[in-house]
Design a protein around this motif. Structure first.
Motif: not given
Length: 121
Positions: A51-61
Motif C-alpha cells: 500500500a502506498s503511503e498516500d493511500g491512493r495505490r495498492v499493488l498486488n504481486y
C-alpha cells in the motif's frame, strides 16, 4: 531476453488506483483472495500486497511457477466467491493495471545474512 522454460517463473502485478478511504478495505479483501488462490492452486510461489503511503495505490504481486499456473489461478480469481470485477467495483478502483513478467534474476537475503542471487538464462 528469454529464459529456458524449465527455469522460468511468472509474476503478475496488479496495481489499483483508489480513494484513500478505500485502501484498508481493499488490502483486506485482496489478502483474503490471495490466500484462497495460494491454498487452492498449484504452482503458487509467493505473494505480497503493498500500500502506498498516500493511500491512493495498492499493488498486488503474485509469483507462480509457470505462466499457465498464474493464468489458471487468475481465471478462478475472476469467477470466485467474490469475483475480481466485483472487488474493483466494491472498492471504487479508478484504475487497474495488469502486468505479467518472467523472472530472469532474483536476489534474496538468507537467514545467515548472506545474499543469494539466481540468474536465469
Amino acid at each position: 531476453m528469454h529464459a529456458p522454460a524449465k527455469h522460468r517463473s511468472f509474476t503478475q502485478l496488479i496495481e489499483f488506483e483508489i480513494e484513500p478511504q478505500q485502501q484498508s478495505a481493499l488490502v483486506s479483501a485482496l489478502s483474503r483472495q490471495t490466500e484462497r488462490l495460494a491454498q487452492h492452486h498449484s504452482g503458487f510461489l509467493s505473494a505480497s500486497i503493498q500500500a502506498s503511503e498516500d493511500g491512493r495505490r495498492v499493488l498486488n504481486y503474485l509469483q507462480w511457477q509457470t505462466r499457465e499456473a498464474g493464468e489458471a489461478a487468475f481465471q478462478a480469481f475472476e469467477s470466485g466467491e467474490q469475483d475480481f470485477w466485483q472487488l474493483i467495483r466494491a472498492h471504487q478502483a479508478k484504475t487497474v493495471t495488469f502486468g505479467s513478467f518472467q523472472v530472469l534474476h532474483s536476489l534474496e537475503r538468507s537467514p545467515d545474512h548472506g545474499l543469494h542471487c539466481t540468474l536465469v538464462g
